[in-house]
Motif scaffolding. Sequence first.
Motif, PDB file in Angstrom:
ATOM      1  N   PRO A 106     -11.954   2.569  -3.025  1.00 17.18           N
ATOM      2  CA  PRO A 106     -11.261   3.621  -2.281  1.00 17.18           C
ATOM      3  C   PRO A 106      -9.996   4.053  -3.005  1.00 17.18           C
ATOM      4  N   SER A 107      -9.463   5.166  -2.629  1.00 20.94           N
ATOM      5  CA  SER A 107      -8.113   5.522  -3.068  1.00 20.94           C
ATOM      6  C   SER A 107      -7.141   4.698  -2.242  1.00 20.94           C
ATOM      7  N   ILE A 108      -5.908   4.626  -2.679  1.00 18.50           N
ATOM      8  CA  ILE A 108      -4.937   3.840  -1.920  1.00 18.50           C
ATOM      9  C   ILE A 108      -4.664   4.505  -0.567  1.00 18.50           C
ATOM     10  N   ARG A 109      -4.841   5.821  -0.494  1.00 22.37           N
ATOM     11  CA  ARG A 109      -4.643   6.517   0.788  1.00 22.37           C
ATOM     12  C   ARG A 109      -5.727   6.110   1.787  1.00 22.37           C
ATOM     13  N   GLN A 110      -6.982   6.044   1.337  1.00 23.59           N
ATOM     14  CA  GLN A 110      -8.066   5.587   2.198  1.00 23.59           C
ATOM     15  C   GLN A 110      -7.830   4.154   2.670  1.00 23.59           C
ATOM     16  N   THR A 111      -7.325   3.333   1.754  1.00 26.25           N
ATOM     17  CA  THR A 111      -7.034   1.938   2.082  1.00 26.25           C
ATOM     18  C   THR A 111      -6.017   1.837   3.214  1.00 26.25           C
ATOM     19  N   ILE A 112      -4.957   2.612   3.111  1.00 27.30           N
ATOM     20  CA  ILE A 112      -3.901   2.587   4.130  1.00 27.30           C
ATOM     21  C   ILE A 112      -4.444   3.043   5.479  1.00 27.30           C
ATOM     22  N   HIS A 113      -5.283   4.059   5.470  1.00 28.94           N
ATOM     23  CA  HIS A 113      -5.861   4.546   6.735  1.00 28.94           C
ATOM     24  C   HIS A 113      -6.640   3.438   7.446  1.00 28.94           C
ATOM     25  N   VAL A 114      -7.378   2.650   6.675  1.00 32.52           N
ATOM     26  CA  VAL A 114      -8.146   1.556   7.287  1.00 32.52           C
ATOM     27  C   VAL A 114      -7.209   0.471   7.808  1.00 32.52           C
ATOM     28  N   LEU A 115      -6.204   0.106   7.015  1.00 31.90           N
ATOM     29  CA  LEU A 115      -5.269  -0.937   7.446  1.00 31.90           C
ATOM     30  C   LEU A 115      -4.483  -0.509   8.688  1.00 31.90           C
ATOM     31  N   ASN A 116      -4.222   0.772   8.820  1.00 28.56           N
ATOM     32  CA  ASN A 116      -3.467   1.279   9.973  1.00 28.56           C
ATOM     33  C   ASN A 116      -4.371   1.619  11.160  1.00 28.56           C
ATOM     34  N   LEU A 117      -5.627   1.195  11.075  1.00 29.84           N
ATOM     35  CA  LEU A 117      -6.610   1.435  12.146  1.00 29.84           C
ATOM     36  C   LEU A 117      -6.849   2.918  12.380  1.00 29.84           C
ATOM     37  N   GLU A 118      -6.668   3.717  11.341  1.00 27.40           N
ATOM     38  CA  GLU A 118      -6.873   5.165  11.421  1.00 27.40           C
ATOM     39  C   GLU A 118      -8.233   5.590  10.881  1.00 27.40           C
ATOM     40  N   ALA A 119      -8.974   4.623  10.354  1.00 23.41           N
ATOM     41  CA  ALA A 119     -10.304   4.909   9.812  1.00 23.41           C
ATOM     42  C   ALA A 119     -11.168   3.664  10.018  1.00 23.41           C
ATOM     43  N   PRO A 120     -12.500   3.832  10.137  1.00 25.31           N
ATOM     44  CA  PRO A 120     -13.365   2.673  10.348  1.00 25.31           C
ATOM     45  C   PRO A 120     -13.503   1.823   9.098  1.00 25.31           C
ATOM     46  N   LEU A 121     -13.946   0.603   9.295  1.00 23.43           N
ATOM     47  CA  LEU A 121     -14.180  -0.293   8.166  1.00 23.43           C
ATOM     48  C   LEU A 121     -15.343   0.213   7.318  1.00 23.43           C
ATOM     49  N   PRO A 122     -15.259   0.058   6.024  1.00 22.80           N
ATOM     50  CA  PRO A 122     -16.380   0.450   5.166  1.00 22.80           C
ATOM     51  C   PRO A 122     -17.520  -0.561   5.296  1.00 22.80           C
ATOM     52  N   GLY A 149       0.819  -1.207   0.000  1.00 16.54           N
ATOM     53  CA  GLY A 149       0.000   0.000   0.000  1.00 16.54           C
ATOM     54  C   GLY A 149       0.854   1.259   0.000  1.00 16.54           C
ATOM     55  N   SER A 150       1.938   1.240   0.763  1.00 13.00           N
ATOM     56  CA  SER A 150       2.838   2.387   0.808  1.00 13.00           C
ATOM     57  C   SER A 150       3.489   2.633  -0.543  1.00 13.00           C
ATOM     58  N   ALA A 151       3.860   1.564  -1.245  1.00 17.96           N
ATOM     59  CA  ALA A 151       4.458   1.696  -2.574  1.00 17.96           C
ATOM     60  C   ALA A 151       3.471   2.322  -3.551  1.00 17.96           C
ATOM     61  N   LEU A 152       2.227   1.867  -3.515  1.00 18.05           N
ATOM     62  CA  LEU A 152       1.219   2.407  -4.424  1.00 18.05           C
ATOM     63  C   LEU A 152       0.886   3.863  -4.107  1.00 18.05           C
ATOM     64  N   LEU A 153       0.872   4.220  -2.839  1.00 19.07           N
ATOM     65  CA  LEU A 153       0.623   5.606  -2.475  1.00 19.07           C
ATOM     66  C   LEU A 153       1.693   6.514  -3.069  1.00 19.07           C
ATOM     67  N   TYR A 154       2.929   6.072  -3.012  1.00 15.76           N
ATOM     68  CA  TYR A 154       4.036   6.834  -3.600  1.00 15.76           C
ATOM     69  C   TYR A 154       3.843   6.973  -5.114  1.00 15.76           C
ATOM     70  N   LEU A 155       3.489   5.871  -5.785  1.00 15.88           N
ATOM     71  CA  LEU A 155       3.328   5.899  -7.239  1.00 15.88           C
ATOM     72  C   LEU A 155       2.145   6.759  -7.658  1.00 15.88           C
ATOM     73  N   HIS A 156       1.042   6.643  -6.943  1.00 17.42           N
ATOM     74  CA  HIS A 156      -0.185   7.327  -7.348  1.00 17.42           C
ATOM     75  C   HIS A 156      -0.246   8.792  -6.939  1.00 17.42           C
ATOM     76  N   GLU A 157       0.325   9.135  -5.786  1.00 16.05           N
ATOM     77  CA  GLU A 157       0.090  10.475  -5.260  1.00 16.05           C
ATOM     78  C   GLU A 157       1.335  11.251  -4.858  1.00 16.05           C
ATOM     79  N   GLU A 158       2.408  10.581  -4.502  1.00 16.50           N
ATOM     80  CA  GLU A 158       3.526  11.293  -3.886  1.00 16.50           C
ATOM     81  C   GLU A 158       4.662  11.640  -4.839  1.00 16.50           C
TER      82      GLU A 158
END
Length: 461
Positions: free
Chosen positions: A409-425, A255-264
């Motif tokens: 979701p965007s890959i950023r939203q995905t990471i937030h959920v995996l890191n317990l920073e956002a609720p499950l959809p 997920g971190s790799a994709l965030l870099y490719l897509h947005e960073e």
Amino acid sequence: MGLAKDGQSLNSTDNTFVAVEFDIYSNGYDPRGEHVAATGNASAMHTIHTWDFRSSLEDTTMAGSPSPNSAPNQRKNKRLGLVVGLGVGGSILLGVFALILFGFWKRNRRDAEAEEDLALDRYMDDEFQRETWPKRFSFNELAYATKNFNDEEKLGQGGFGGVYRGLLRGSNSFIAVKRVSKGSKQGIKEYASEVKIISQLRHRNLVQLIGWCHERRELLLVYELMPNGSLDSHLFTEESLLTWAMRYKVAQGLGSALLYLHEEWEQCVVHRDIKSSNIMLDSNFNAKLGDFGLAMLVDHVKGSQTTILAGTRGYMAPECFTTSKASKESDVYSFGIVALEIACGRKPIKPNAPEDQVVMVEWVWELYRIGKVLEAADPRLGGDFDVQQLERLMIVGLWCAHPDRNLRPSIRQTIHVLNLEAPLPILSSNMPRPEDFAPAMNRHSMSSLSMSNIASDYGGR
């Protein structure tokens, strides 16, 4: 061709042959007048553009014509000798022509290959900004490092060619050399694309390109060696088992790799071939995404690009088949499939599974509907996993693999959920079908591409 010794008399009775000579040296036995003679002990090179020969059995241009009083059988023998001589001489002449033509062909082929190599070099020199690219290796250097691409050093075989382990003499460091198959669909353009894109990227979860080589009509890419191989070799074989902690770290790293490719990064990179076999594991089992042969740069705002259909079935988003568009959303779909692979320990399509479990996404979504999603966990884990993490990874996998690209979701939203920073959809109970979201004109073709219908494409892969 020397058909007689120097000083040998040209006597048609004792020496019955016919000579056709294409050369410049006049021997003592050569008849006077218009002729082309042999070189003797000297040497010369010639090019024959055309030649013509006319004769009859009753007429000869050689000195020492047969006596008109010769016996009939003697004439017959001499005529037979003439025919045989013509046949042998013609065969030898054809052989000489064949050798000359072969020489021209070899030389032309070498020239053509040299011209192709030069054109390739020019193309690459234009494509690669030399001051920023990794090292350029020689073919001999990489052949030596891989023991001449010995099968014993082969790490794997993909659709684009083999990957070999190598040891660089100078730095005493191990490398992985990707040798693009000459018959591969991945040609110069894809090779250049991979070098151009990945060599500019710097991220801890991307495989690092060390160098490249295009020589002798070979296309070679040199990467850092990943000691623990690819993710699929651990998920789908009995010899290796990743613990749950390792698996969850792999999902987060991808997920971190994709965030870099897509947005960073400065441009948006769409990978187009995210799958478990393209995710490598370093010595600490950190995930590193590799193989950028199909990757493309797209505008951050536009976010998609029409292209030819490419990727791996089972990991490709449904819309790729109808719109031929690659996008961040199609990469997210592939991420969702890999996330489910990590949690379930199985491939996207499993033909030998029970009918309701053949397609992984459909099977897991049905378990989600009845509230038993944890039953899809890899049985090899033996129940040794974090329940909350497993549930999150599976639901995130389904969310990312949603048939409607607009509901992923965007890959950023995905990471937030995996890191317990956002609720499950909260997903719909029943898995939506691709045709429910396709434009009316494409619904027929879309329905024919349902996951169940493409299962037969896989065999046992």
